[in-house]
Design a protein around this motif. Structure first.
Motif, PDB file in Angstrom:
ATOM      1  N   HIS A  81       0.805  -1.210   0.000  1.00 19.25           N
ATOM      2  CA  HIS A  81       0.000   0.000   0.000  1.00 19.25           C
ATOM      3  C   HIS A  81       0.839   1.262   0.000  1.00 19.25           C
ATOM      4  CE1 HIS A  81       0.641  -0.659   4.340  1.00 19.25           C
ATOM      5  NE2 HIS A  81       0.542   0.653   4.434  1.00 19.25           N
ATOM      6  N   PHE A  95     -15.027  -3.420  -5.969  1.00 17.85           N
ATOM      7  CA  PHE A  95     -15.648  -3.812  -4.705  1.00 17.85           C
ATOM      8  C   PHE A  95     -17.166  -3.863  -4.887  1.00 17.85           C
ATOM      9  CE2 PHE A  95     -11.871  -1.237  -3.133  1.00 17.85           C
ATOM     10  CZ  PHE A  95     -11.032  -2.320  -3.299  1.00 17.85           C
ATOM     11  N   HIS A  97     -19.685  -4.152  -2.941  1.00 16.94           N
ATOM     12  CA  HIS A  97     -20.600  -3.510  -2.005  1.00 16.94           C
ATOM     13  C   HIS A  97     -20.534  -1.994  -2.079  1.00 16.94           C
ATOM     14  CE1 HIS A  97     -16.700  -3.872  -0.186  1.00 16.94           C
ATOM     15  NE2 HIS A  97     -17.013  -2.963   0.706  1.00 16.94           N
ATOM     16  N   PHE A 106     -12.345   5.390  -3.091  1.00 16.61           N
ATOM     17  CA  PHE A 106     -11.631   4.626  -2.057  1.00 16.61           C
ATOM     18  C   PHE A 106     -10.136   4.965  -1.969  1.00 16.61           C
ATOM     19  CE2 PHE A 106      -9.382   0.845  -0.611  1.00 16.61           C
ATOM     20  CZ  PHE A 106     -10.011   0.590   0.586  1.00 16.61           C
ATOM     21  N   VAL A 110      -8.418   6.722   1.445  1.00 21.69           N
ATOM     22  CA  VAL A 110      -7.328   6.190   2.267  1.00 21.69           C
ATOM     23  C   VAL A 110      -6.115   7.112   2.224  1.00 21.69           C
ATOM     24  CG1 VAL A 110      -8.103   3.821   2.023  1.00 21.69           C
ATOM     25  CG2 VAL A 110      -6.396   4.709   0.456  1.00 21.69           C
TER      26      VAL A 110
ATOM     27  N   ALA B 453      -7.482  -3.526  -2.882  1.00 14.63           N
ATOM     28  CA  ALA B 453      -7.567  -2.469  -1.879  1.00 14.63           C
ATOM     29  C   ALA B 453      -6.169  -2.010  -1.472  1.00 14.63           C
ATOM     30  CB  ALA B 453      -8.342  -2.966  -0.670  1.00 14.63           C
ATOM     31  N   ALA B 458      -4.631   1.139   0.636  1.00 17.69           N
ATOM     32  CA  ALA B 458      -5.209   0.851   1.940  1.00 17.69           C
ATOM     33  C   ALA B 458      -4.244   0.013   2.765  1.00 17.69           C
ATOM     34  CB  ALA B 458      -6.527   0.110   1.775  1.00 17.69           C
ATOM     35  N   THR B 462      -7.376  -1.337   6.950  1.00 15.39           N
ATOM     36  CA  THR B 462      -8.404  -0.665   6.153  1.00 15.39           C
ATOM     37  C   THR B 462      -8.926  -1.591   5.061  1.00 15.39           C
ATOM     38  OG1 THR B 462      -7.065   1.292   6.462  1.00 15.39           O
ATOM     39  CG2 THR B 462      -8.930   1.488   4.993  1.00 15.39           C
ATOM     40  N   ALA B 463      -8.016  -2.279   4.417  1.00 16.14           N
ATOM     41  CA  ALA B 463      -8.428  -3.188   3.351  1.00 16.14           C
ATOM     42  C   ALA B 463      -9.383  -4.228   3.904  1.00 16.14           C
ATOM     43  CB  ALA B 463      -7.215  -3.864   2.736  1.00 16.14           C
ATOM     44  N   ARG B 466     -12.785  -2.238   5.301  1.00 10.17           N
ATOM     45  CA  ARG B 466     -13.650  -1.563   4.328  1.00 10.17           C
ATOM     46  C   ARG B 466     -14.039  -2.449   3.157  1.00 10.17           C
ATOM     47  NH1 ARG B 466     -13.101   3.956   3.157  1.00 10.17           N
ATOM     48  NH2 ARG B 466     -14.811   3.370   1.792  1.00 10.17           N
ATOM     49  N   VAL B 467     -13.189  -3.423   2.861  1.00  7.77           N
ATOM     50  CA  VAL B 467     -13.447  -4.203   1.647  1.00  7.77           C
ATOM     51  C   VAL B 467     -13.831  -5.656   1.950  1.00  7.77           C
ATOM     52  CG1 VAL B 467     -12.413  -5.099  -0.455  1.00  7.77           C
ATOM     53  CG2 VAL B 467     -11.987  -2.747   0.247  1.00  7.77           C
TER      54      VAL B 467
END
Ligand SMILES: Nc1ncnc2c1ncn2[C@@H]1O[C@H](COP(=O)(O)OP(=O)(O)OP(=O)(O)O)[C@@H](O)[C@H]1O
Ligand SMILES: [Mg+2]
Lengths: 366, 553
Positions: A81, A95, A97, A106, A110, B453, B458, B462-463, B466-467
């Motif tokens: 990340h 994603f 949802h 997203f 972050v 993510a 992320a 967080t990944a 949130r995911v």
């Protein structure tokens, strides 16, 4: 590979090896160096280690050996990340949802970006992929091509300098694929981003990339711009993997500077360019592209060797004619000719002589 | 406006389609018919009956119908025992009930509502014949024929005149409602109309006795002396101010004997029914007893349900039960809270396991899955008992803690026979029910989402949060519903490790089913539990959506 170790390199793999099980190397001694802004495609058969390379670059797999550098900094110990690399997955990985807009927002969230800035960037990214009206939808309510566009927008929205794409168009039909290929290359050039693109569709690789890395068996077999790759394959794997190709087996009889004479197993003798044959007496695989074969004597060089051929089949394909011949004991020899007004249509059963420019015929490793 | 679409044969397409679908539905129905039948017979009907018991209260009206009728006029607010009519009705009701041995059942039923009534009924049943015997002796002293079955039979039986068939039918019905014995036999006796008019009470009692004797005792009516209540009824009839006039109009068999009897009736020294009952047990004079009987006279009662939530019916309306008897609300609340706690700890413990299973290579995951399923292969009783061994004061866990030094030897943790024990053991037992649905949902979440993510910047947390987590909610939902519903009705484990402070409402239900035999209350508690589960299910559907429950795929 001339650029390896180049100080201007943006992405750099140096002697990278990867093994999942500690027994076999999936990636063997990978050296690769990309300048900023390049569109590089990794092309290769299934299981050749393309995804693995991409995953190592993205940080989801660690290299067993060697160094991967991004902008001169070794990223072996940087978690995914923090690498700031955009990634488009083969199955899109949107994603489910979240709405399209939330998906795009997203990476900005972050990064603790303010709401108004986020919204603006999301809007711009959606417009960039011509999906401006779809922000409120869920991924499941989009077609494959639309999902692909969103995935692309999501990988670009946080403005990474490097974007990785793993067979992003694999699941789409031909026409959509071609449209999106075009869009992706345009976007990449407009934004000036560096792209590593994985595919096993060679047309895709040739049409999109600045350079193509052909993978096989965990190694880069050849790394070159598309035209060079097609016209000057470095070994028989590349020659056979890229485009249509006629091959003939033989033994090197004589090497004279940048040409050599190969004695085919049928006893015929031809001229070729020695590519990776070193010694007289080596077995070699001679490769000639079908469109470089001539049967009109007047267009051949003085004193060039010719071969006897028998026409087996004539196929009319619209823009080109495709003719299958029996040459040197093999009956899978193909020639392609342009459909022009003065073009000769060969009849099955016809006996002809064929030849080629020595530089179009490459003597490769057997 | 859409036009009606026609099928190829000219019928409306819709009806053609319906016809085709109906045939399909019928076939589907045929396939599930055996199961449906099985479920109906073994599940739906018994449960329906059980739930019916939670409001059913016919026992009072069936056992003492006259009393219930007489008591209707009684004003409970006066705070005085009812008058002689009610006691008289009670005497006749109780007499038959005692002969049929049904009075104790009513006593037990009323005892749920007021302690002590059971013994009142039991005691009274034994002494009722003493009251009747006074009259029987008096009549027999006058004329020994009164002790003769044939004499009575002549007096009552048909001799070609009018028949009081209505009264017979009435008595037969009353007996049928009272006892489960078969009263349907045709008896060799028909009540004469004129005697029924002259001696209404006696005729009633005699008919009742005759039916009972012939049906249940299988005796010949003409050869038996009637039971004492018939003599009491005769005395009551003769004491009636109208008795003289009625007898004057009567000219059937035994008319002379009746007139003779009429003459001595005022001289019979017998106490009133009220005094007689008071003599047996002074409890009968307590208005409280009669209030209870009156309150529970109707054939259906909300009483069990009220009791289930610590309320009771009183003459002053619905009130809280005495403080020391309020247990059910506490139990319901405890059941709810503990079930939620258990479900929560199942999520906390099960999620990481399910996660690990879903992310391990298939071979390892299958092996570990066997470990998860292992508890299913051992008996529930064994597992629970094992916890008893582990958790007790001198048990393995306490000893270990003492040995490590975390807990002082004289201050061992009490982990069993309380809520803690129940929560620990139940969490262990229900854990697979959380892990399995969770696992099957987590398995379907491709790892590429997490990678995506992270590639978007992320952190791991967080990944996940949130995911990954939002996509696993259907699994949590399925596991939670399963765990919660199972635990809310759990019985064996709390019974063994729960002590008194860790038992559930289901333990109380079991107690009422098998020990106190108060099935009505058990049914009401069960119905409330069922309603609570349905309510929670509904709430879950509204909040999360039942479509979001996935058991896999
Ligand atoms: N997680 C893993 N564990 C073990 N082996 C793996 C793993 N991922 C890939 N491999 C093996 O590594 C080799 C290279 O896989 P990789 O996914 O890089 O191929 P690829 O070139 O992307 O192929 P494709 O074109 O089919 O996507 C394959 O032989 C594969 O079986
Ligand atoms: Mg791949």
């Amino acid at each position: 590979m001339s650029q390896a170790g180049n100080s201007a390199a943006f992405v750099e793999f140096e002697r990278v090896q990867k093994s999942y099980d500690g027994e076999t190397l999936v990636v063997k001694d990978l050296n690769l160096s990309m300048p900023k802004g390049e569109f590089l495609t990794m092309l290769g058969p299934s299981g050749s280690g393309k995804t693995t390379c991409l995953m190592m670059l993205a940080g989801f797999e660690t290299a067993t050996h060697g160094a991967i550098r991004l902008d001169g900094v070794s990223i072996n110990d940087i978690p995914p990340h923090k690498r700031g690399i955009g990634m488009v997955f083969q199955n899109y990985a949107l994603f489910p949802h979240m709405t399209v807009a939330e998906n795009l927002s997203f990476p900005l969230e972050v990064r603790k970006m303010g709401k108004s800035l986020r919204e603006e960037k999301v809007k711009r990214a959606l417009e960039m992929v011509q999906m401006g009206d779809f922000g409120g939808r869920r991924p499941a309510q989009l077609s494959g091509g639309q999902q692909q566009r969103i995935a692309l927008a999501r990988a670009l929205v946080f403005e990474p300098e490097l974007v990785l794409m793993d067979e992003p168009l694999g699941a789409l039909d031909k026409q959509l694929r071609e449209t999106l290929q075009f869009e992706i290359t345009n976007l990449a050039h407009d934004l000036g981003i560096t792209v590593v693109y994985v595919t096993h569709d060679q047309t895709e690789a040739l049409t999109m990339s600045d350079r193509v890395a052909v993978f096989d068996d965990g190694r880069i077999q050849q790394l070159a711009p598309p035209d060079e790759l097609y016209e000057k394959p470095q070994n028989s794997f590349v020659a056979q993997f890229i485009g249509e190709n006629n091959t003939l087996d033989g033994v090197v009889q004589e090497i004279r500077g940048d040409t050599c004479i190969v004695k085919l197993d049928s006893g015929d003798v031809i001229d070729a360019v020695p590519v990776n044959v070193a010694n007289v007496g080596d077995r070699t695989l001679v490769s000639i592209r079908p469109e470089r074969v001539e049967f009109d004597k007047s267009r051949l060089q003085e004193g060039a060797h010719t071969l006897k051929a028998e026409v087996l089949e004539f196929i009319y394909m619209g823009d080109i004619f495709r003719t299958r011949l029996r040459v040197a004991g093999r009956d899978d020899f193909i020639i392609k000719t342009r459909n022009a007004p003065d073009q000769v249509r060969l009849e099955p059963g016809q006996q002809i002589d064929i030849g080629w420019l020595a530089e179009d015929c490459r003597a490769l490793d057997a | 406006m859409s036009e009606q679409v026609l099928a190829a044969d000219g019928r409306p397409l819709k009806s053609s389609l319906n016809r085709a679908l109906r045939r399909q539905k019928m076939r589907a129905l045929m396939l599930i018919a055996p199961l449906l039948l099985f479920i109906m017979l073994t599940f739906v009907i018994p449960i329906g009956q059980m739930l019916f018991r939670s409001v059913e209260n016919q026992i009072v009206g069936n056992t003492i119908p006259k009393t219930v009728a007489a008591l209707a006029a009684w004003d409970a607010d006066q705070n005085e025992a009812p008058d002689e009519t009610v006691f008289q009705a009670l005497f006749y009701d109780m007499f038959v009930a005692a002969e049929a041995k049904e009075h104790t059942k009513l006593g037990s039923r009323l005892n749920y509502e007021q302690a002590g009534i059971s013994s009142l009924f039991r005691k009274s049943g034994r002494s009722l014949s003493d009251i009747g015997e006074l009259y029987q002796d008096a009549f027999e002293d006058l004329n020994p024929a009164w002790g003769d079955g044939a004499f009575w039979f002549d007096l009552m039986n048909d001799n070609g005149g009018a028949i009081a068939s209505g009264l017979m039918i009435q008595q037969r019905d009353r007996l049928k409602r009272l006892t489960s014995a078969d009263i349907s036999l045709d008896v060799d006796f028909a009540l004469r109309g004129d005697i029924a008019q002259a001696l209404p009470l006696t005729a009633q009692q005699y008919a009742s006795w005759a039916l009972y004797t012939a049906n249940v005792d299988n005796d010949v009516i003409a050869e038996e002396t009637p039971w004492e209540a018939v003599y009491a009824a005769l005395a009551d009839d003769l004491r009636d101010p109208e008795a003289g006039a009625r007898l004057a109009a009567y000219d059937g068999p035994g008319a002379d004997s009746l007139l003779a009897a009429l003459a001595i009736v005022p001289d019979i020294a017998a106490p009133s029914y009220k005094d007689a009952f008071a003599e047996i047990d002074s409890g009968w004079l307590e208005p409280r007893v009669w209030q209870t009987i009156q309150t529970y006279s109707p054939p259906f009662t909300p009483g069990y349900f009220l009791n289930s939530i610590d309320l009771e019916q009183t003459p002053n309306g619905i009130e809280w039960r005495p403080e020391n008897q309020q247990i059910y609300l506490t139990l319901f609340w405890r059941t709810l809270v503990m079930s939620l706690t258990i479900t929560g700890s199942c999520i906390l413990l099960g999620y990481p396991v399910a996660w690990m299973l879903a992310n391990l290579p298939a071979r390892t995951a299958n092996l570990l899955m066997i470990l998860v399923l292992l508890p299913f292969w051992t008996s529930l009783l064994v597992r629970t008992s094992a916890w008893k061994v582990l958790l007790q004061d001198q048990g393995v866990i306490n000893s270990l803690l003492v040995w490590i030094g975390l807990v002082a030897d004289d201050n061992r943790l009490s982990l069993i026979n309380n809520a803690t024990g129940t929560i620990i053991a139940m969490t262990h037992i229900l854990l697979p029910f959380m892990i399995l649905p969770l696992y099957s949902v987590l398995k379907t979440i491709p790892p590429s989402y997490l990678r995506a993510a992270k590639s978007l910047g992320a952190t791991n947390w967080t990944a996940f949060w949130r995911v990954y987590f939002p996509q696993s909610i259907p699994g949590i939902g399925a596991g939670s519903i399963l765990c919660f519903i199972l635990s809310i009705g759990y019985y064996i484990t709390p019974e063994i490790v729960g002590g008194t402070r860790g038992v559930f409402i289901s333990n109380r239900i079991a107690y009422h089913i098998s020990t106190s035999l108060n099935w009505g209350l058990a049914a009401a508690l069960g119905a409330i539990l069922l309603a609570a589960v349905l309510l929670l299910y509904w709430a879950y559907d509204r909040i999360v959506g039942i479509d979001n429950v996935k058991l896999g795929g």
